[in-house]
Design a protein around this motif. Structure first.
Motif, mmCIF file in Angstrom:
data_model
loop_
_atom_site.group_PDB
_atom_site.id
_atom_site.type_symbol
_atom_site.label_atom_id
_atom_site.label_comp_id
_atom_site.label_asym_id
_atom_site.label_seq_id
_atom_site.Cartn_x
_atom_site.Cartn_y
_atom_site.Cartn_z
ATOM 1 N N CYS A 10 -3.857 -44.514 12.755
ATOM 2 C CA CYS A 10 -4.488 -45.799 12.875
ATOM 3 C C CYS A 10 -4.702 -46.103 14.340
ATOM 4 C CB CYS A 10 -4.226 -46.956 12.225
ATOM 5 S SG CYS A 10 -5.221 -48.681 12.716
ATOM 6 N N HIS A 11 -5.715 -46.306 14.962
ATOM 7 C CA HIS A 11 -5.800 -46.789 16.504
ATOM 8 C C HIS A 11 -6.665 -48.005 16.268
ATOM 9 C CE1 HIS A 11 -6.024 -42.370 17.435
ATOM 10 N NE2 HIS A 11 -5.685 -42.668 18.567
ATOM 11 N N ASN A 15 -11.360 -53.469 20.673
ATOM 12 C CA ASN A 15 -12.014 -54.378 19.848
ATOM 13 C C ASN A 15 -12.503 -53.458 18.774
ATOM 14 O OD1 ASN A 15 -11.213 -56.474 20.914
ATOM 15 N ND2 ASN A 15 -13.276 -57.332 21.424
ATOM 16 N N LYS A 16 -12.096 -52.258 18.565
ATOM 17 C CA LYS A 16 -12.471 -51.313 17.312
ATOM 18 C C LYS A 16 -11.243 -50.679 16.678
ATOM 19 C CE LYS A 16 -16.823 -49.628 19.354
ATOM 20 N NZ LYS A 16 -17.295 -48.710 19.997
ATOM 21 N N VAL A 17 -11.467 -50.386 15.335
ATOM 22 C CA VAL A 17 -10.207 -50.040 14.489
ATOM 23 C C VAL A 17 -11.098 -48.570 13.942
ATOM 24 C CG1 VAL A 17 -8.751 -50.038 12.560
ATOM 25 C CG2 VAL A 17 -9.428 -52.215 13.733
ATOM 26 N N PHE A 18 -9.994 -47.430 14.297
ATOM 27 C CA PHE A 18 -10.259 -46.308 13.743
ATOM 28 C C PHE A 18 -9.212 -45.564 12.869
ATOM 29 C CE2 PHE A 18 -12.131 -46.625 17.798
ATOM 30 C CZ PHE A 18 -13.359 -46.213 17.631
ATOM 31 N N VAL A 19 -9.331 -45.373 11.481
ATOM 32 C CA VAL A 19 -8.439 -44.684 10.622
ATOM 33 C C VAL A 19 -8.664 -43.329 10.511
ATOM 34 C CG1 VAL A 19 -7.521 -44.754 8.535
ATOM 35 C CG2 VAL A 19 -8.294 -46.853 9.518
ATOM 36 N N ASP A 20 -7.650 -42.438 10.840
ATOM 37 C CA ASP A 20 -7.856 -40.921 10.760
ATOM 38 C C ASP A 20 -8.967 -40.466 11.930
ATOM 39 O OD1 ASP A 20 -5.743 -40.829 9.248
ATOM 40 O OD2 ASP A 20 -6.698 -40.567 7.355
ATOM 41 N N GLY A 21 -9.213 -41.316 12.825
ATOM 42 C CA GLY A 21 -10.233 -40.792 13.833
ATOM 43 C C GLY A 21 -11.627 -41.602 13.547
ATOM 44 N N ASN A 204 -7.794 -38.297 19.151
ATOM 45 C CA ASN A 204 -8.841 -38.066 18.405
ATOM 46 C C ASN A 204 -9.590 -39.185 17.877
ATOM 47 O OD1 ASN A 204 -10.424 -36.732 16.482
ATOM 48 N ND2 ASN A 204 -8.937 -36.838 14.800
ATOM 49 N N ILE A 205 -10.393 -39.918 18.335
ATOM 50 C CA ILE A 205 -11.132 -41.016 18.080
ATOM 51 C C ILE A 205 -12.832 -40.476 17.937
ATOM 52 C CG2 ILE A 205 -12.060 -43.389 18.659
ATOM 53 C CD1 ILE A 205 -9.230 -43.644 20.079
ATOM 54 N N GLU A 206 -13.422 -40.588 16.889
ATOM 55 C CA GLU A 206 -14.904 -40.213 16.938
ATOM 56 C C GLU A 206 -15.604 -41.567 17.464
ATOM 57 O OE1 GLU A 206 -15.396 -38.290 12.916
ATOM 58 O OE2 GLU A 206 -13.715 -37.423 13.513
ATOM 59 N N GLU A 207 -15.960 -41.609 18.366
ATOM 60 C CA GLU A 207 -16.604 -42.977 18.887
ATOM 61 C C GLU A 207 -18.004 -42.784 18.306
ATOM 62 O OE1 GLU A 207 -15.708 -45.425 20.788
ATOM 63 O OE2 GLU A 207 -14.151 -45.102 21.986
#
Lengths: 207, 395
Positions: A10-11, A15-21, A204-207
């Motif tokens: 988790c990132h 102001n965004k949350v990414f789970v598994d990217g 690894n973040i899929e914006e």
């Protein structure tokens, strides 16, 4: 010895949350951290009153862990869950808050509820209470995110039979920015636990 | 069965050198001899820069620090500005390197720091002017130390409240038994600052007299400042008692962030795991160095953890009655005193203790005692529900 694998990660940043990217929550871009965290709490609805007395960095680590453990049952490992956290600014914001209350003799009014949060491992204490985790705790301070340091420590604890499941990562907060990156390591997962793979998922973040 | 045989195969590191700088002296020997004589370094202090009122603390002789550090920097021809804590850490590491063959500049030598607040006194604007940006950061402290000694590795800082020191030793031991490094220099340090004194005052946890670990009339802790260094190595020390790291672990109470568990849960688990790594039963423990802060709850909790492991007859002490609670240095300097007790086969009494004041009747040392001791346990606990344990043995 069995191998260790990387599970969920988790990132939280900008102001965004990414789970598994993948994007899991987007707050208002203009929100200050305090409002963002409040909205994130409302989104997750953990119904956990202790949250409101935490300082901001503890709230950040706490909410990242809520995402991580949302559908993962880690409690079976109880005293074999290790929390291996790191950052570069320790508890800078809360340190300054405490310092302001003691700077001058005339306005000298330190508060125990602020002071207790001037230790970075308090965040791990809060997470341990919430999820009943009784394993190893270590908080490292290094200049930048260091996947090798965390990976070595996790592997060493596993090889010496001190833990079977791990939450590793980085939770940092200073006057300019914040960032949380936490990941699970255990015998469940698809990618073998290595510093290389941790570095890959860290970016690894899929914006 | 498989687990135990694996544990036996790995290399357990040796404690090859150490140093303590505290109110009671600038070497391990000075400190141990002062403790043998029953000296107490906790004194009344009037310093309005640190606290508006009088307070008690165990503090280091700063003029001696300046003089010894002055000689040291001349040797290294380094003319930079250093903070008080940096001077202490550098001096302590330098002293611990004497009479060893450890090459501090080698890539196979790691440095680990243990501190709760580092250069926190620099948050005060009056003090920070002389130093560069980020100097109050704990990672920067590591960089300053690495640069001073010319060590090529990133210096890792562990900041895990009052168990930092024991975790740092446990981490170093894993570095050596994992063959990542040949030598690890572990240095713990914290100062008595306005930041820390006012924080503990606000918790109402400071004692009005030098603290009384495990005593019936104990009513809080005393703060102290110190730096301590331990060098762990894959090779034994020359001409010195061979003492090995045997096992170590940490555990969380998962109960409260500022008070210990009433069942001693985390402490119990950390000792249990340390015993498993050491491959021994608890009855092999000859002596226990407790955390022993002298707060009502900590000491009560430790007595419960000790009793749960059936260790209530084993001699226990705490040196905090003499040196106070030195936070990030505590786990390091208390482990060094424990090593020194083993080298001298002499157990130190607990200063400040007179009458048992915990509900489990554990064996607190009231006199210095000569005794053959082979295997010892170090305990530590702190804010955040954290607990740690370490077991060491003579070879």
């Amino acid at each position: 010895m069995e191998d260790l694998f990387i599970g969920k990660y988790c990132h939280i940043k900008n102001n965004k949350v990414f789970v598994d990217g993948k994007l899991a929550f987007a707050g208002e871009e203009t929100d200050v951290l305090k409002s963002f965290l409040k909205n994130l709490y409302r989104f997750l609805k953990p119904s956990y009153n202790k949250f409101f007395k935490m300082d901001e960095i503890s709230k950040l680590g706490f909410l990242a862990t809520e995402f991580l453990l949302e559908d993962v049952d880690i409690s079976k490992y109880e005293e074999d869950v290790a929390l291996i956290f790191s950052n570069s600014d320790s508890t800078l914001i809360t340190d300054n808050k405490h310092q302001e209350s003691i700077d001058e003799d005339v306005n000298f009014f330190p508060s125990p509820s602020v002071f207790v949060y001037t230790l970075p491992n308090i965040m791990m204490g809060e997470i341990s209470i919430r999820h009943k985790l009784k394993g190893e705790n270590t908080f490292f301070i290094v200049e930048n995110f260091n996947a090798e340091l965390l990976t070595n420590h996790i592997n060493n604890l596993f090889l010496t039979n001190k833990a079977k499941a791990f939450i590793g990562g980085w939770v940092n907060l200073n006057f300019h920015s914040y960032e949380a990156f936490l990941y699970l390591v255990s015998k469940d997962g698809s990618a073998i636990h290595s510093a290389e793979e941790i570095n890959r998922i860290y970016t690894n973040i899929e914006e | 069965m498989e687990e135990k045989s694996w544990v036996k195969r790995i290399i357990m590191p040796y404690f090859i050198s150490d140093n303590i700088i505290s109110s009671l002296g600038f070497s391990t020997e000075e400190n141990f001899n002062s403790l043998l004589k029953g000296e107490v370094g906790i004194k009344e202090i009037e310093d309005t820069e640190v606290y508006p009122d009088k307070f008690l603390a165990s503090t280091i002789d700063k003029s001696r620090l300046e003089s010894e550090f002055g000689k040291l920097v001349a040797k290294y021809s380094n003319t930079k500005n250093f903070t008080t804590l940096e001077k202490l850490i550098i001096l302590s590491i330098d002293k611990s390197l004497q009479n060893t063959e450890v090459d501090i500049k080698s890539g196979k030598t790691a440095i680990i720091l243990s501190t709760t607040k580092g250069n926190i006194d620099l948050l005060d604007k009056k003090r920070s002017e002389k130093f560069d940006k980020n100097r109050d950061s704990l990672w920067k402290l590591g960089e300053v130390i690495a640069n001073f000694f010319g060590n090529p590795n990133e210096v890792i800082t562990i900041s895990n409240a009052c168990i930092s020191g024991v975790i740092a030793i446990n981490t170093a031991a894993m570095y050596i038994n994992g063959k990542m490094f040949d030598n690890v220099v572990i240095c713990g340090g914290d100062l008595v600052t306005r930041f820390v004194v006012s924080g503990f005052m606000s918790f109402l946890s400071l004692s009005e007299k030098p603290c009384k670990p495990f005593d019936k009339n104990r009513n809080g802790l005393s703060l102290g400042e110190a730096a301590g260094t331990i060098i762990l190595s894959n090779l034994p020390p020359k001409g010195k008692q061979k003492i090995k790291f045997r096992g170590g672990a940490s555990a969380n109470d998962a109960n409260h962030i500022s008070g210990p568990s009433r069942t001693g849960e985390g402490s119990y688990i950390s000792i249990k795991k340390a015993l498993i790594e050491a491959g021994i039963e608890s009855d092999k423990i000859d002596h226990i160095s407790a955390h022993g802060t002298a707060t009502p709850y900590n000491d009560e909790m430790e007595s419960i953890a000790i009793t749960r492991h059936s260790l209530q007859s084993k001699p226990v002490n705490s040196i905090k009655g003499s040196l106070g609670h030195t936070l990030g240095a505590a786990g390091i300097i208390e482990s060094i005193i424990l090593l020194e007790e083993m080298r001298n086969n002499t157990l130190l009494k607990t200063m400040g203790f007179a009458e048992i004041g915990v509900s489990n009747d554990i064996n607190i040392l009231t006199e210095n005692t000569e005794k053959d001791i082979n295997t010892c346990l170090k305990m530590a606990s702190g804010f955040g529900g954290s607990n740690a344990a370490m077991i060491i043995s003579k070879e």
